[in-house]
Write an enzyme that holds these catalytic residues in place. Sequence first.
Site, PDB file in Angstrom:
ATOM      1  N   LEU A 236       0.814  -1.213   0.000  1.00 45.82           N
ATOM      2  CA  LEU A 236       0.000   0.000   0.000  1.00 45.82           C
ATOM      3  C   LEU A 236       0.848   1.263   0.000  1.00 45.82           C
ATOM      4  CD1 LEU A 236      -2.620  -0.994   2.720  1.00 45.82           C
ATOM      5  CD2 LEU A 236      -3.014  -0.827   0.265  1.00 45.82           C
ATOM      6  N   GLY A 237       1.980   1.181   0.630  1.00 49.16           N
ATOM      7  CA  GLY A 237       2.807   2.379   0.715  1.00 49.16           C
ATOM      8  C   GLY A 237       4.041   2.107   1.537  1.00 49.16           C
ATOM      9  N   GLU A 238       4.782   3.158   1.773  1.00 47.94           N
ATOM     10  CA  GLU A 238       6.027   3.008   2.502  1.00 47.94           C
ATOM     11  C   GLU A 238       6.255   4.252   3.342  1.00 47.94           C
ATOM     12  OE1 GLU A 238       9.098   1.636  -0.007  1.00 47.94           O
ATOM     13  OE2 GLU A 238      10.517   1.408   1.654  1.00 47.94           O
ATOM     14  N   PHE A 241       9.269   3.824   8.849  1.00 49.93           N
ATOM     15  CA  PHE A 241       9.552   2.557   9.526  1.00 49.93           C
ATOM     16  C   PHE A 241       9.597   1.353   8.591  1.00 49.93           C
ATOM     17  CE2 PHE A 241       7.659   4.891  13.214  1.00 49.93           C
ATOM     18  CZ  PHE A 241       8.850   4.965  13.925  1.00 49.93           C
ATOM     19  N   GLY A 242       9.006   1.483   7.423  1.00 44.03           N
ATOM     20  CA  GLY A 242       9.014   0.339   6.504  1.00 44.03           C
ATOM     21  C   GLY A 242       7.780   0.332   5.617  1.00 44.03           C
ATOM     22  N   GLU A 243       7.570  -0.815   4.984  1.00 39.07           N
ATOM     23  CA  GLU A 243       6.459  -0.924   4.024  1.00 39.07           C
ATOM     24  C   GLU A 243       5.141  -1.223   4.734  1.00 39.07           C
ATOM     25  OE1 GLU A 243       7.642  -4.008   1.339  1.00 39.07           O
ATOM     26  OE2 GLU A 243       9.129  -2.725   0.366  1.00 39.07           O
ATOM     27  N   ASP A 349       2.378  15.242  15.089  1.00 37.00           N
ATOM     28  CA  ASP A 349       2.567  15.095  13.644  1.00 37.00           C
ATOM     29  C   ASP A 349       1.210  15.045  12.945  1.00 37.00           C
ATOM     30  OD1 ASP A 349       3.928  14.852  11.306  1.00 37.00           O
ATOM     31  OD2 ASP A 349       4.578  12.774  11.606  1.00 37.00           O
TER      32      ASP A 349
END
Length: 491
Positions: A236-238, A241-243, A349
């Site tokens: 789905l995305g990255e 922290f990771g994918e 954030d």
Amino acid sequence: MEQFVRKRLTFLTSFWNKLRPRSVTESCSLGYLGSDSVSLNSEATSISFIPKSSLCIALYAFTARSASELSISAGDKLRVLREEGEYVLARRLLGEPAMGYVPAAYVANLSQGTSAHRPWYFSKISRNEAEQLLLSPPNQHGSFLVRDSESSKGEYSLSVRNHTKVSHFRICKSPRGSLYIQKGHPFPNMEELLAFYTEHWKVIQSPLLQPCSPATPPERDGWERPRWEFTLRRKLGEGYFGEVWEGLWRNTVPVAIKIIKADMKAEDFTKEIQNLKRLRHEKLIQLHAVCSLEEPVYIITELMRKGNLHSYLNSPEGKSLGTSHLLNIACQVADGMRYLEEKHIVHRDLAARNILVGEELTCKIADFGLARLLKDDIYSTSSSTKIPVKWTAPEAANYRTYSLKSDVWSYGILLYEVFTYGQIPYEGMTNQETVRQITRGYRLPRPSPCPPEIYSIMLECWSGNTEERPTFLALREKLGFIYRRLLSSLS
Ligand SMILES: Nc1ncnc2c1ncn2[C@@H]1O[C@H](COP(=O)(O)OP(=O)(O)OP(=O)(O)O)[C@@H](O)[C@H]1O
């Protein structure tokens, strides 16, 4: 026939036993399934007739969290049917018949001799591991264990903690099977050998005071799940922290799986997990599970099919939303933030990229990596964490003082993103320029589709004086009122 006669004519048992001794397999498996008081010796016999890996003892109590798991108490005897990742499918052998998954680390194979009857036997641990275990709490002076010798197959070693050191003694086996530490001083079994050296400890100059305590069970909580329960479907995305992948839980429930990069520091992403574990609100992304016992760590959350709000607003579907839809989004985010405000948690954030969109325009706040519990309503950091400057209140950008009021500033920027269908704020300006202009009093202009009433709320959020910024509770009420009024005017 034999079974029938044995059962009916019990007074002939001794005669039958002489004539046709009962098969060991039969007597052992019956003993195992039918009695709780099986001694280690009888276990040792029965183990050779039933696949070794299948007979286990529970080392720790475990409480089932779902119908597929099995609650066990320390000492329960289990038959393990198969291993599945970090779990084993086990059947309890005594008491209520029951079957289910238990953590593999909570059970020990009886063939390895781990037993309530021989708490000092640690079978396959190495010399180094034995030292580490004996030297760590709750073990103390006089703790001891027997382990398989690493260098001589079939023989053993006795490891004893002597204050801050560990001494090791080879236990040899004579060709006739007796055991000895000193040549010429054999014992028929380990129990007798240990009883002798417990009494005459001076011979080895190491007192045998208490069997070594096993390591405390690995930390598990209700969120930990075995990895095999999840299948990855589509990336789905990255993020940092990771994918993030779309996946399935037990081949049925759609979930989002964040695969933490191997080189991430555990302390960084565990903050996000801890925050997700303790927060629960319909406008906050919900944690489903974690697989954190080995790498790569998985964080499993609910799946939000339409991705992040920033991309969604830029998509054809997002671009077709009317003012009431945009207001609806704003109300949902304010509601989630009101919950964090109530809990004294600062997000740090808040931005459209960290809001996730699901079916029917459901919006949820995500990305708690930077979230912090406020002690004095203000959180100061000296660390140079990468700051999303254009979303950050001036006091947080300049002095790193975060508060719920700095989140309110970010919320104002998020309103701007929503009412511009995902435009970058302060477009064309660098971060430095933005801070300079803001400090001089510059504010983003009203986006054309934004009603003046909403723009004045944005301006309140961007008040230089933190006290003058509204609370999320007030924002939710004000925006809710405007939304309801708009809906009734449309109907
Ligand atoms: N639960 C989810 N459901 C659907 N898509 C998701 C989910 N979580 C993340 N995504 C998608 O994966 C992308 C990356 O998410 P991730 O949380 O890793 O990073 P990020 O929010 O972009 O930023 P950061 O680097 O601060 O972590 C998101 O932008 C979103 O599109």
